[in-house]
Design a protein around this motif. Sequence first.
Motif, PDB file in Angstrom:
ATOM      1  N   THR A 172       0.847  -1.204   0.000  1.00 43.52           N
ATOM      2  CA  THR A 172       0.000   0.000   0.000  1.00 43.52           C
ATOM      3  C   THR A 172       0.882   1.253   0.000  1.00 43.52           C
ATOM      4  O   THR A 172       0.652   2.203  -0.751  1.00 43.52           O
ATOM      5  N   ALA A 173       1.922   1.238   0.829  1.00 41.82           N
ATOM      6  CA  ALA A 173       2.809   2.406   0.935  1.00 41.82           C
ATOM      7  C   ALA A 173       3.547   2.649  -0.384  1.00 41.82           C
ATOM      8  O   ALA A 173       3.628   3.784  -0.870  1.00 41.82           O
ATOM      9  N   PHE A 174       4.067   1.604  -0.967  1.00 48.00           N
ATOM     10  CA  PHE A 174       4.831   1.789  -2.207  1.00 48.00           C
ATOM     11  C   PHE A 174       3.938   2.276  -3.354  1.00 48.00           C
ATOM     12  O   PHE A 174       4.344   3.127  -4.144  1.00 48.00           O
ATOM     13  N   ARG A 175       2.721   1.725  -3.419  1.00 50.37           N
ATOM     14  CA  ARG A 175       1.784   2.185  -4.449  1.00 50.37           C
ATOM     15  C   ARG A 175       1.537   3.678  -4.283  1.00 50.37           C
ATOM     16  O   ARG A 175       1.512   4.437  -5.254  1.00 50.37           O
ATOM     17  N   GLN A 176       1.385   4.095  -3.028  1.00 47.45           N
ATOM     18  CA  GLN A 176       1.139   5.494  -2.730  1.00 47.45           C
ATOM     19  C   GLN A 176       2.284   6.396  -3.214  1.00 47.45           C
ATOM     20  O   GLN A 176       2.078   7.519  -3.622  1.00 47.45           O
ATOM     21  N   LEU A 177       3.494   5.860  -3.201  1.00 49.64           N
ATOM     22  CA  LEU A 177       4.664   6.644  -3.650  1.00 49.64           C
ATOM     23  C   LEU A 177       4.807   6.621  -5.170  1.00 49.64           C
ATOM     24  O   LEU A 177       5.731   7.217  -5.727  1.00 49.64           O
ATOM     25  N   GLY A 178       3.904   5.894  -5.845  1.00 45.74           N
ATOM     26  CA  GLY A 178       3.995   5.813  -7.303  1.00 45.74           C
ATOM     27  C   GLY A 178       4.983   4.755  -7.773  1.00 45.74           C
ATOM     28  O   GLY A 178       5.360   4.694  -8.945  1.00 45.74           O
ATOM     29  N   VAL A 179       5.405   3.913  -6.833  1.00 49.32           N
ATOM     30  CA  VAL A 179       6.303   2.800  -7.166  1.00 49.32           C
ATOM     31  C   VAL A 179       5.442   1.617  -7.574  1.00 49.32           C
ATOM     32  O   VAL A 179       4.312   1.467  -7.104  1.00 49.32           O
ATOM     33  N   LEU A 180       5.971   0.781  -8.457  1.00 52.97           N
ATOM     34  CA  LEU A 180       5.245  -0.436  -8.815  1.00 52.97           C
ATOM     35  C   LEU A 180       5.747  -1.557  -7.911  1.00 52.97           C
ATOM     36  O   LEU A 180       6.820  -2.122  -8.142  1.00 52.97           O
ATOM     37  N   PRO A 181       4.990  -1.877  -6.845  1.00 55.58           N
ATOM     38  CA  PRO A 181       5.489  -2.921  -5.941  1.00 55.58           C
ATOM     39  C   PRO A 181       5.349  -4.300  -6.574  1.00 55.58           C
ATOM     40  O   PRO A 181       4.310  -4.626  -7.132  1.00 55.58           O
ATOM     41  N   THR A 182       6.409  -5.073  -6.524  1.00 53.14           N
ATOM     42  CA  THR A 182       6.408  -6.392  -7.147  1.00 53.14           C
ATOM     43  C   THR A 182       6.761  -7.430  -6.077  1.00 53.14           C
ATOM     44  O   THR A 182       7.940  -7.657  -5.804  1.00 53.14           O
ATOM     45  N   ALA A 299      -2.086   6.629   2.658  1.00 53.68           N
ATOM     46  CA  ALA A 299      -1.879   5.251   3.118  1.00 53.68           C
ATOM     47  C   ALA A 299      -2.164   5.157   4.616  1.00 53.68           C
ATOM     48  O   ALA A 299      -2.756   4.182   5.093  1.00 53.68           O
ATOM     49  N   TYR A 300      -1.782   6.203   5.366  1.00 53.50           N
ATOM     50  CA  TYR A 300      -2.038   6.185   6.811  1.00 53.50           C
ATOM     51  C   TYR A 300      -3.542   6.138   7.099  1.00 53.50           C
ATOM     52  O   TYR A 300      -3.977   5.491   8.048  1.00 53.50           O
TER      53      TYR A 300
END
Length: 319
Positions: A172-182, A299-300
Amino acid sequence: MAGALALALTAGSALTGAARAETTLQLGHPTAATSHYGVAASTLADELSRRSNGKFKVVSTPNGAEREMIESAQIGTLDLVVTSTGPVGNFVPEVAVVDIPFLFKDYDHARAVLDGPIGQDMLKLFPDKGIVALAWGENGFRHITNSKRPINDPADAKGLKVRTMENQVHMTAFRQLGVLPTPMAFTEVFTALQQGTVDGQENPIPVITASKFAQVQKYLTLTGHVYSPAMILMARSTFDGLTAEEQQMFRDSAAVAAKAMREKVAAVESNGVDELRKAGMEVITDVDRTKFQQALEPAYAEYSKRFGKENIDRIRNYT
Ligand code: PAF
């Protein structure tokens, strides 16, 4: 032998000369034998052997997949596991609150919470899931590495494909940063980084050094974005087969192993970054963590809904 207690009659010790039952237990952990997980495993083995006069023998297997090892403990085909909390929330959902980014101020804060009533109450949730949680260990504060560019602030992380643990709170946090979490098992990460299937990963310094990620990653940003606790877990079926005195011996031995694990983390933290620089990594130390926290505000809100704001604040404000 994996699974419930493996009993073997062995020749007695040189001291007694008497025959005695030796119980062999299988332990799995996720990283190299020389890592902080390896230290926890070998300390646990030594303590149990010493306290039981050689009755309990622990055989450790490194480099296991955490989720699978926990599943094996749950069904009783693996006796002991040292794991991060990465996949633990999939078994005991309430525990995932500890995986919230920027929840813990520093190592002292994290250790105080886990060793205090909040952390100890969490351990009591495990037996209902077929697992006994013997002690909290430590993986460490996680930092981001990648092969594309230096990350100086959250905007630099946008668009990167980053391997994460199989952990919804982190994702959830990484998505929020615009990162593609894999999400993928750690056992596949080195190859994925080497082949460019992912651009980066995030882990504590002791994992980055023990896993030789400097060979496949150029940039390290000391985000310290989340504290990653570890746990020493045991199959409930194995634990239930012990006497009360032996059960206490396992808890006490696990406490010593957890302490040794934390000490190893602290030792690697003190020289690991220099080691990574020497190995060719560019290290970004000047990180504005407030900017990352601000970027994570939505995310929080999600975490508050899932875990209850009061529970999060209780951890955040614990002294
Ligand atoms: O990234 C992970 O999966 C974990 O941090 C690791 C390396 C398996 C240690 O718990």
